[in-house]
Design a protein around this motif. Sequence first.
Motif, PDB file in Angstrom:
ATOM      1  N   ARG A 227      -5.677 -12.362 -42.568  1.00  0.00           N
ATOM      2  CA  ARG A 227      -5.931 -12.283 -44.086  1.00  0.00           C
ATOM      3  C   ARG A 227      -6.785 -11.036 -44.297  1.00  0.00           C
ATOM      4  O   ARG A 227      -7.848 -10.987 -43.762  1.00  0.00           O
ATOM      5  CB  ARG A 227      -6.727 -13.274 -44.375  1.00  0.00           C
ATOM      6  CG  ARG A 227      -7.189 -13.515 -46.024  1.00  0.00           C
ATOM      7  CD  ARG A 227      -7.890 -14.728 -46.145  1.00  0.00           C
ATOM      8  NE  ARG A 227      -9.281 -14.914 -45.590  1.00  0.00           N
ATOM      9  CZ  ARG A 227      -9.444 -15.817 -44.755  1.00  0.00           C
ATOM     10  NH1 ARG A 227      -8.884 -16.922 -44.623  1.00  0.00           N
ATOM     11  NH2 ARG A 227     -10.569 -15.811 -44.436  1.00  0.00           N
ATOM     12  N   THR A 229      -8.793  -8.197 -46.918  1.00  0.00           N
ATOM     13  CA  THR A 229      -9.490  -8.106 -48.194  1.00  0.00           C
ATOM     14  C   THR A 229      -9.702  -6.659 -48.385  1.00  0.00           C
ATOM     15  O   THR A 229     -10.269  -5.773 -47.404  1.00  0.00           O
ATOM     16  CB  THR A 229     -10.643  -8.872 -48.418  1.00  0.00           C
ATOM     17  OG1 THR A 229     -10.389 -10.293 -47.966  1.00  0.00           O
ATOM     18  CG2 THR A 229     -11.162  -8.969 -49.398  1.00  0.00           C
ATOM     19  N   ARG A 234      -9.397  -7.850 -53.642  1.00  0.00           N
ATOM     20  CA  ARG A 234      -8.105  -8.507 -53.485  1.00  0.00           C
ATOM     21  C   ARG A 234      -7.724  -8.744 -52.090  1.00  0.00           C
ATOM     22  O   ARG A 234      -8.195  -8.048 -51.020  1.00  0.00           O
ATOM     23  CB  ARG A 234      -7.073  -7.478 -54.013  1.00  0.00           C
ATOM     24  CG  ARG A 234      -7.216  -7.196 -55.443  1.00  0.00           C
ATOM     25  CD  ARG A 234      -5.963  -6.246 -55.969  1.00  0.00           C
ATOM     26  NE  ARG A 234      -4.546  -7.082 -55.715  1.00  0.00           N
ATOM     27  CZ  ARG A 234      -3.349  -6.471 -55.878  1.00  0.00           C
ATOM     28  NH1 ARG A 234      -3.418  -5.224 -56.400  1.00  0.00           N
ATOM     29  NH2 ARG A 234      -2.069  -6.978 -55.797  1.00  0.00           N
ATOM     30  N   ILE A 236      -4.691 -10.533 -49.455  1.00  0.00           N
ATOM     31  CA  ILE A 236      -3.463 -10.965 -48.901  1.00  0.00           C
ATOM     32  C   ILE A 236      -3.485 -11.638 -47.653  1.00  0.00           C
ATOM     33  O   ILE A 236      -4.156 -11.364 -46.742  1.00  0.00           O
ATOM     34  CB  ILE A 236      -2.584  -9.816 -49.026  1.00  0.00           C
ATOM     35  CG1 ILE A 236      -2.486  -9.349 -50.450  1.00  0.00           C
ATOM     36  CG2 ILE A 236      -1.046 -10.446 -48.732  1.00  0.00           C
ATOM     37  CD1 ILE A 236      -1.489  -7.894 -50.393  1.00  0.00           C
ATOM     38  N   PHE A 238      -1.185 -12.644 -44.527  1.00  0.00           N
ATOM     39  CA  PHE A 238       0.186 -12.184 -43.570  1.00  0.00           C
ATOM     40  C   PHE A 238       0.257 -13.113 -42.636  1.00  0.00           C
ATOM     41  O   PHE A 238      -0.055 -13.164 -41.462  1.00  0.00           O
ATOM     42  CB  PHE A 238      -0.012 -10.770 -43.211  1.00  0.00           C
ATOM     43  CG  PHE A 238      -0.172  -9.672 -43.909  1.00  0.00           C
ATOM     44  CD1 PHE A 238       0.771  -8.750 -44.579  1.00  0.00           C
ATOM     45  CD2 PHE A 238      -1.544  -9.469 -44.603  1.00  0.00           C
ATOM     46  CE1 PHE A 238       0.287  -7.836 -45.509  1.00  0.00           C
ATOM     47  CE2 PHE A 238      -1.932  -8.659 -45.480  1.00  0.00           C
ATOM     48  CZ  PHE A 238      -0.930  -7.756 -45.885  1.00  0.00           C
ATOM     49  N   GLN A 256       4.871  -7.748 -47.630  1.00  0.00           N
ATOM     50  CA  GLN A 256       3.818  -7.707 -48.628  1.00  0.00           C
ATOM     51  C   GLN A 256       2.534  -6.353 -48.422  1.00  0.00           C
ATOM     52  O   GLN A 256       2.634  -5.697 -47.510  1.00  0.00           O
ATOM     53  CB  GLN A 256       2.578  -9.011 -48.350  1.00  0.00           C
ATOM     54  CG  GLN A 256       3.343 -10.152 -48.372  1.00  0.00           C
ATOM     55  CD  GLN A 256       2.915 -10.992 -47.164  1.00  0.00           C
ATOM     56  OE1 GLN A 256       3.191 -10.980 -45.978  1.00  0.00           O
ATOM     57  NE2 GLN A 256       2.121 -11.984 -47.567  1.00  0.00           N
ATOM     58  N   GLN A 257       2.321  -6.169 -49.574  1.00  0.00           N
ATOM     59  CA  GLN A 257       1.548  -4.979 -49.890  1.00  0.00           C
ATOM     60  C   GLN A 257       0.599  -5.097 -51.424  1.00  0.00           C
ATOM     61  O   GLN A 257       0.696  -5.888 -52.191  1.00  0.00           O
ATOM     62  CB  GLN A 257       2.529  -3.784 -50.151  1.00  0.00           C
ATOM     63  CG  GLN A 257       1.805  -2.368 -50.403  1.00  0.00           C
ATOM     64  CD  GLN A 257       1.003  -1.922 -49.091  1.00  0.00           C
ATOM     65  OE1 GLN A 257      -0.192  -2.295 -49.054  1.00  0.00           O
ATOM     66  NE2 GLN A 257       1.446  -1.240 -48.122  1.00  0.00           N
ATOM     67  N   PHE A 258      -0.593  -4.444 -51.142  1.00  0.00           N
ATOM     68  CA  PHE A 258      -1.355  -4.199 -52.335  1.00  0.00           C
ATOM     69  C   PHE A 258      -1.045  -3.545 -53.516  1.00  0.00           C
ATOM     70  O   PHE A 258      -1.332  -2.432 -53.732  1.00  0.00           O
ATOM     71  CB  PHE A 258      -2.753  -3.974 -51.974  1.00  0.00           C
ATOM     72  CG  PHE A 258      -3.546  -4.866 -50.847  1.00  0.00           C
ATOM     73  CD1 PHE A 258      -4.539  -5.667 -51.284  1.00  0.00           C
ATOM     74  CD2 PHE A 258      -3.070  -4.732 -49.599  1.00  0.00           C
ATOM     75  CE1 PHE A 258      -5.079  -6.658 -50.441  1.00  0.00           C
ATOM     76  CE2 PHE A 258      -3.870  -5.754 -48.631  1.00  0.00           C
ATOM     77  CZ  PHE A 258      -4.824  -6.547 -49.050  1.00  0.00           C
TER      78      PHE A 258
END
Length: 260
Positions: A227, A229, A234, A236, A238, A256-258
């Motif tokens: 995880r 941050t 924000r 995400i 993974f 996944q991407q910010f």
Amino acid sequence: MDPSASYGFAAAAAALLLLLAATPAATAHAGGGWEEAHATFYGDETGAETMQGACGYGNLFEQGYGLSTTALSSALFNDGWSCGACYEVQCHDSSYCKPGGAPVTVTATNSCPANYSKPNDNWCNPPLRHFDLSKPMFLRLVTDFHVGIIPVRYRRVPCVKDGGVRFQMVGNRWWFAVLVYNVAGAGDVRAVAVKGSKDGRWTDMNRNWGQIWDGDSRLIGQGLSFRVTTSDGRAIVFDDVVPPTWTAGQNFVRKQQFVD
């Protein structure tokens, strides 16, 4: 790095030093206004001297950063917490600025360390805000690189990266750590948590240096979820990004991407 050692512009440098010393360091996030700073360069056109560095990154070409990088003075580097952040840097108020004044966008990948034994004309000493750019980035700002140092203005901007966030396993069989890189959006990671496939519980990791994060050695041999941050809050998750068979030196990625 001591950029002033390469440039003999004492009179102009002293005036600019006094001006910038009177201005407090900025910590603006992406979307903020322009701030004043100054910039030099290190290395040559190949960028070889910009590899590795104080953020824990390795081959910047293989990791997607290329030559669009900068080292930050200690006031901006923030003990490594700024690693991965992106900045727009523009030559400002100099006769050496290229016509049109187009800025460059760079990622922070290294530190320009302070030198307290040389309190004068050392551009990386606090409280000065300084960008020690790769030479190709500096060349895009000026008409003649021999000027050595230029006043610039800068602002934080969102990072744009190809592909997903990447995780490089580092350490050995007694020490478990991960390098988190290729982070879009805010770019700078502020917290990482890990979950092993066997124990199934989240554990906060400790930042060792740059963007290398330490975990518990009990996680060696387990599949891993992370995880991440970033500094804008924000986060995400993974899930199962690293298989149980991982070894040090391997890289893993999810899509996944910010991004907004």
